[in-house]
Structures are given as structure tokens and as C-alpha cells.
Design an enzyme around this catalytic site. Structure first.
Site, PDB file in Angstrom:
ATOM      1  N   ASN A  88     -12.656  -0.214  -5.473  1.00 57.67           N
ATOM      2  CA  ASN A  88     -12.728  -0.547  -6.614  1.00 57.67           C
ATOM      3  C   ASN A  88     -13.629  -1.305  -6.714  1.00 57.67           C
ATOM      4  OD1 ASN A  88     -12.133  -1.688  -9.111  1.00 57.67           O
ATOM      5  ND2 ASN A  88     -10.345  -2.971  -7.930  1.00 57.67           N
ATOM      6  N   CYS A  92      -6.915  -4.762  -7.815  1.00 57.29           N
ATOM      7  CA  CYS A  92      -6.155  -3.757  -6.945  1.00 57.29           C
ATOM      8  C   CYS A  92      -5.359  -5.295  -5.673  1.00 57.29           C
ATOM      9  CB  CYS A  92      -7.469  -3.426  -5.848  1.00 57.29           C
ATOM     10  SG  CYS A  92      -8.678  -5.075  -6.155  1.00 57.29           S
ATOM     11  N   HIS A  93      -6.334  -6.720  -6.143  1.00 62.01           N
ATOM     12  CA  HIS A  93      -5.280  -8.107  -5.037  1.00 62.01           C
ATOM     13  C   HIS A  93      -4.229  -8.086  -5.707  1.00 62.01           C
ATOM     14  CE1 HIS A  93      -5.982  -9.154  -9.425  1.00 62.01           C
ATOM     15  NE2 HIS A  93      -4.855  -9.598  -9.503  1.00 62.01           N
ATOM     16  N   TYR A 132       1.509  -1.389  -0.199  1.00 66.64           N
ATOM     17  CA  TYR A 132       0.031   0.015  -0.042  1.00 66.64           C
ATOM     18  C   TYR A 132       1.056   1.456  -0.450  1.00 66.64           C
ATOM     19  CZ  TYR A 132      -3.819  -3.318   1.141  1.00 66.64           C
ATOM     20  OH  TYR A 132      -4.320  -4.551   0.827  1.00 66.64           O
ATOM     21  N   GLU A 189      -1.919 -15.563 -10.001  1.00 67.57           N
ATOM     22  CA  GLU A 189      -0.584 -15.819 -11.296  1.00 67.57           C
ATOM     23  C   GLU A 189       0.649 -15.587 -11.333  1.00 67.57           C
ATOM     24  OE1 GLU A 189      -0.757 -11.079 -10.802  1.00 67.57           O
ATOM     25  OE2 GLU A 189      -3.021 -11.404 -11.488  1.00 67.57           O
TER      26      GLU A 189
END
Length: 199
Positions: free
Chosen positions: A161, A169-170, A138, A196
Site C-alpha cells: 500500500n 491497511c493497518h 485478511y 483508534e
């Protein structure tokens, strides 16, 4: 008796209802009465509501957000002319399928940022810069947008979001490496990060 009256007076079956729904959608689009099209698609993180305006994808919502409440909020904030029209969301659904299958690392569908404003919109517009399989804290995102002290505001921008998964945003985590909160739940965030990192 006209076709619609005949259809409405016949016993309801799924084929008739599907035909009627398709006709209603086509008529609404032809008459310019469809401002927000939506559908729900299956995914490895549960059912996702997709909603789009003429400009582009405006909302992606997890089931835990209550899809009915999300549609009501869209009706209040964007337009009351909301209708299930899956064909308008075919491209978004296809890109999400490719993403969950590990064949897509970025999204190309047009986006409508009507639900974000000010600092939140600024943060959300920069989130796609965090590469697939990567994360930022963040604090690092606050620095990325030029306001290093705005760590909490970045957290709020991520939490609100309106386009999770598509606007990633993850990929924003705690400075200590902890996952942090997520609109779809911690389990969904962990699943996306695992997906991912496996690529």
C-alpha cells in the site's frame, strides 16, 4: 550581478537557503516543472514522507522505508520532476495532525493511485470501508473484494500500500487476532490501532 548569483556567492545560512528553495519551488510550479511535491512531517509513529502529484496524495512513507529510496522510486515510476514543496501538502499534513490528535476518523484529501494496479488497487480502494476503530481479517477483506481464496494476495496488497495511514491497511489483521506485518513496523501498526480504539 543578479539576485541568484549574489545568493549563491554569499555564505550559506538557513534563511538564505530557505528563500532560495521557496523561489526555486515557485518558479518550478509556475513553469509546470513540478510533477511531484514532497515534504516530511513529524508524527507519533515517526517522520512520514508525504508526496503529491497534481491529482492528489500519491505516497506516504515511513522513515524505515528510506525516504531517499522512496523519492528515487517516485522519480522512476511517476516523474523525475520531484521537489520539496511543503505548501502543496499543507492539507494532507493538517488532516494527519487531526487524525493523530484523535479529531479525524476519515481522510478527505484527494488521492492519486498511480502506484497501484489490478488486484492490489482493488484491495486498497476498499480498505477505507473498514471503519475507524474496527478491523477485518485478511480473509474478510478477500471476501469483501469478491475473491475469498485470495488471502495471500490481500496480504501483498496491504504490504505494498503506497498510502499507509491514509488508506488504512493497518486495520487488516490476522484471523486469530494477531497484528500481522506492516510497512511501518509492528509497533507503528499497534500504535495506530491503539489510537483508534481509544477514541
Amino acid at each position: 550581478m543578479n539576485d541568484i548569483t549574489e545568493t549563491l556567492s554569499a555564505p550559506a545560512d538557513t534563511t538564505v537557503l530557505a528563500r532560495l528553495r521557496a523561489r526555486l519551488t515557485a518558479n518550478a510550479e509556475a513553469d509546470g516543472l513540478l510533477d511531484i511535491a514532497y515534504t516530511v512531517v513529524d508524527s507519533p509513529v515517526g517522520g512520514l514522507l508525504l508526496a503529491a502529484t497534481e491529482k492528489g496524495l500519491v505516497r506516504v512513507a515511513y522513515a524505515r522505508e528510506d525516504h531517499d529510496a522512496v523519492l528515487e522510486a517516485l522519480a522512476q515510476k511517476v516523474s523525475p520532476r520531484v521537489l520539496r514543496a511543503p505548501q502543496r501538502l499543507d492539507e494532507a499534513a493538517r488532516e494527519l495532525d487531526e487524525y493523530f490528535a484523535g479529531r479525524r476518523t476519515t481522510f478527505d484529501v484527494p488521492l492519486d493511485h498511480a502506484l497501484s494496479h489490478g488486484f492490489r488497487e482493488l484491495v486498497q480502494s476498499r480498505l477505507p470501508e473498514i471503519g475507524y476503530g474496527s478491523t477485518l481479517s485478511y480473509k474478510q477483506v478477500a471476501e469483501l473484494v469478491g475473491n475469498p481464496a485470495a488471502v495471500r494476495a490481500v496480504g501483498t496488497a496491504c504490504a505494498t500500500n503506497p498510502l499507509p495511514v491514509v488508506v488504512p491497511c493497518h486495520r487488516v489483521v490476522k484471523a486469530d487476532g494477531g497484528i500481522g506485518q506492516y510497512v511501518g513496523g509492528v509497533e507503528a501498526k499497534a500504535a495506530l490501532l491503539r489510537l483508534e480504539s481509544a477514541a
